[in-house]
Scaffold this motif. Structure first.
Motif, PDB file in Angstrom:
ATOM      1  N   ASN A  32       0.850  -1.194   0.000  1.00 26.19           N
ATOM      2  CA  ASN A  32       0.000   0.000   0.000  1.00 26.19           C
ATOM      3  C   ASN A  32       0.885   1.243   0.000  1.00 26.19           C
ATOM      4  N   ALA A  35      -0.250   4.380   2.206  1.00 24.49           N
ATOM      5  CA  ALA A  35       0.001   4.239   3.640  1.00 24.49           C
ATOM      6  C   ALA A  35       1.466   4.544   3.968  1.00 24.49           C
ATOM      7  N   THR A  72       1.978   2.518  11.425  1.00 27.77           N
ATOM      8  CA  THR A  72       0.866   1.983  10.635  1.00 27.77           C
ATOM      9  C   THR A  72       1.133   0.569  10.125  1.00 27.77           C
ATOM     10  N   PHE A  75      -1.506  -1.949   9.241  1.00 28.70           N
ATOM     11  CA  PHE A  75      -2.397  -1.744   8.099  1.00 28.70           C
ATOM     12  C   PHE A  75      -1.915  -2.476   6.841  1.00 28.70           C
ATOM     13  N   LEU A  91      -7.464   4.694   3.350  1.00 27.10           N
ATOM     14  CA  LEU A  91      -7.518   4.083   4.680  1.00 27.10           C
ATOM     15  C   LEU A  91      -7.967   5.117   5.716  1.00 27.10           C
ATOM     16  N   TYR A  93      -7.337   6.022   9.310  1.00 20.92           N
ATOM     17  CA  TYR A  93      -6.381   5.722  10.375  1.00 20.92           C
ATOM     18  C   TYR A  93      -6.906   6.074  11.764  1.00 20.92           C
TER      19      TYR A  93
END
Length: 458
Positions: A32, A35, A72, A75, A91, A93
């Protein structure tokens, strides 16, 4: 055992802290990208904010930066408990939903057990809680959360509103969640919008990388970070992660028998544990496919060497880069990706190829079980006779197979991190916080109901 220790002592940890951090981020970006960009922005803002407002003595600036970079990390991993998949573009968060909280709880355990951050990472379990002056007084390391949460909110706002100025009152981003001291510190650090402009101009990444380059990480700390690179593969494929470790162990055994000097052993081992990191960019359906791949999917699988080269470029020396890139080449020129012939393959590159093949044959995969000793030696012998792999290396596999597998088990204890601690702690969190439907009341429990602890062996 003494000779095995000698082999490990020959390996010098040549990757610098910023190399490891950048390789890890490039790997995660294959899962990702957004992210990762968010985490890098957060770390940059946190670093600059903390430079204005000194941290408590219980905290360190470098740990703040690393926590920011990887806060993160939860994730990036699929989660069967919440049916969560990590590839979404937008996303959230900061939701108060349980599965969002669980991402930070997983990150806290992952960073505690898998990195040098250790106890400093535990504080991430409070990441989504509103600001509390009392909690900050009683837990000085809550400062990490105060700064990271503020900067993550700012990063998230910038990512969703590129070009738009920040609110005059930053508290509008999350009323009741910010430590006012660090709000003021950020405003000072961002005077004349200097930090946001740096992000807008995309020069914050180099600035942050230069800061990390100045961090002196103890050897034990670097060992943890190096191991993390391999274990990140587990986010895509557990069998691929185990194979990388097993191939590294076999490579050490072969290098020891070939009497490699320290420099050669270091190149061989470093290349071995990095050799398959490009598979983090390979679709999971291909990595875990329980049968023979189609020609199209095999082409995608083979492209992992290109992904590895792209991820590592600029962060390892040329010899390691080429050894990783060429680990599927064959002496007869029938390997891939460049059909390089034996005369152009170094002894180290040939050794990694043999270690990789031996591990692949001996490992259990989604499409095959573990091959027997006889099957493995037969295949290695045939490949040697066909001019694919080097006989001066394969003779050690053929003649000393049992001993090399025994050594592999010993090397594994030196190389692995106990990931089971992460999973056990995370699953305990899930169990303790689960909303039970039709939960049995104490008075209605069966007399024969076993305690959960008694079921662990099952």
């Amino acid at each position: 055992m003494q000779s095995l220790r000698k082999a490990m002592d020959q390996v010098h940890h040549v990757l610098k802290t910023e190399n490891i951090a950048n390789i890890a981020l490039r790997m995660l970006a294959c899962i990702n990208r957004e992210a990762v960009l968010h985490s890098v922005r957060t770390a940059y803002l946190a670093w600059k904010t903390a430079e204005v407002h000194p941290l408590p003595q219980e905290c360190s600036l470098q740990n703040l930066v690393f926590l920011s970079l990887f806060h993160t990390i939860g994730f990036f991993r699929e989660d069967i408990h919440f049916n969560y998949f990590p590839h979404e573009a937008n996303l959230d968060y900061f939701s108060d939903e349980k599965f969002i909280e669980s991402r930070y709880v997983f990150a806290s355990y992952y960073l505690e057990y898998m990195t040098p951050l250790k106890d400093d990472a535990v504080i991430l379990q409070n990441f989504l809680q509103p600001y509390s002056k009392d909690r900050c007084t009683n837990q000085p390391k809550e400062t990490y959360n105060n700064i990271i949460y503020l900067c993550a909110r700012i990063s998230d706002y910038w990512g969703k509103n590129k070009g738009a100025p920040l609110p005059e009152n930053l508290n509008e981003l999350a009323p009741g969640y910010f430590n006012p001291e660090y709000v003021e510190a950020f405003k000072i650090a961002n005077k004349d919008n200097i930090l946001i402009n740096a992000i807008q101009a995309n020069i914050h990444q180099d600035a942050l990388s230069n800061y990390i380059a100045g961090i002196t990480c103890p050897t034990d700390g670097k060992k943890y970070l190096e191991k993390m690179l391999v274990h990140l593969l587990d986010f895509k494929s557990t069998s691929t992660m185990k194979h990388a470790i097993n191939a590294s162990c076999i490579a050490l055994s072969l290098g020891l028998r070939m009497q490699f000097d320290d420099e050669a052993m270091t190149t061989l081992f470093t290349s071995a544990f990095l050799h398959d990191i490009g598979k983090i960019a390979t679709p999971q359906r291909i990595l875990e496919f329980p049968g023979k791949l189609t020609p199209e999917d095999m082409g995608i699988m083979r492209h992992h060497v290109n992904h590895s080269k792209r991820i590592l470029s600029g962060h390892v020396n040329e010899e390691i880069l080429q050894t990783v890139y060429r680990h599927h080449e064959k002496l007869n020129g029938k390997g891939y990706p460049r059909h390089v012939e034996g005369k152009d393959l170094t002894l180290i590159q040939r050794t990694l190829t043999v270690a990789d093949i031996t591990s692949a044959l001996n490992d259990s995969r989604s499409y095959k079980g573990e091959f027997s000793k006889e099957q493995t030696i037969s295949i290695i012998t045939d490949m040697t006779n066909n001019g694919e792999i080097d006989p001066q290396i394969t003779k050690f596999i053929i003649e000393d197979y049992d001993t090399i597998l025994q050594e592999q088990q010993i090397f594994q204890t030196m190389l692995q991190i106990d990931f089971s601690k992460v999973i056990a702690s995370y699953n305990n969190y899930i169990l303790n916080n689960a909303v039970m439907v039709g939960e049995i009341s104490p008075e209605n429990k069966s007399d024969g109901l076993e305690e959960l602890d008694d079921l662990e062996e099952l």
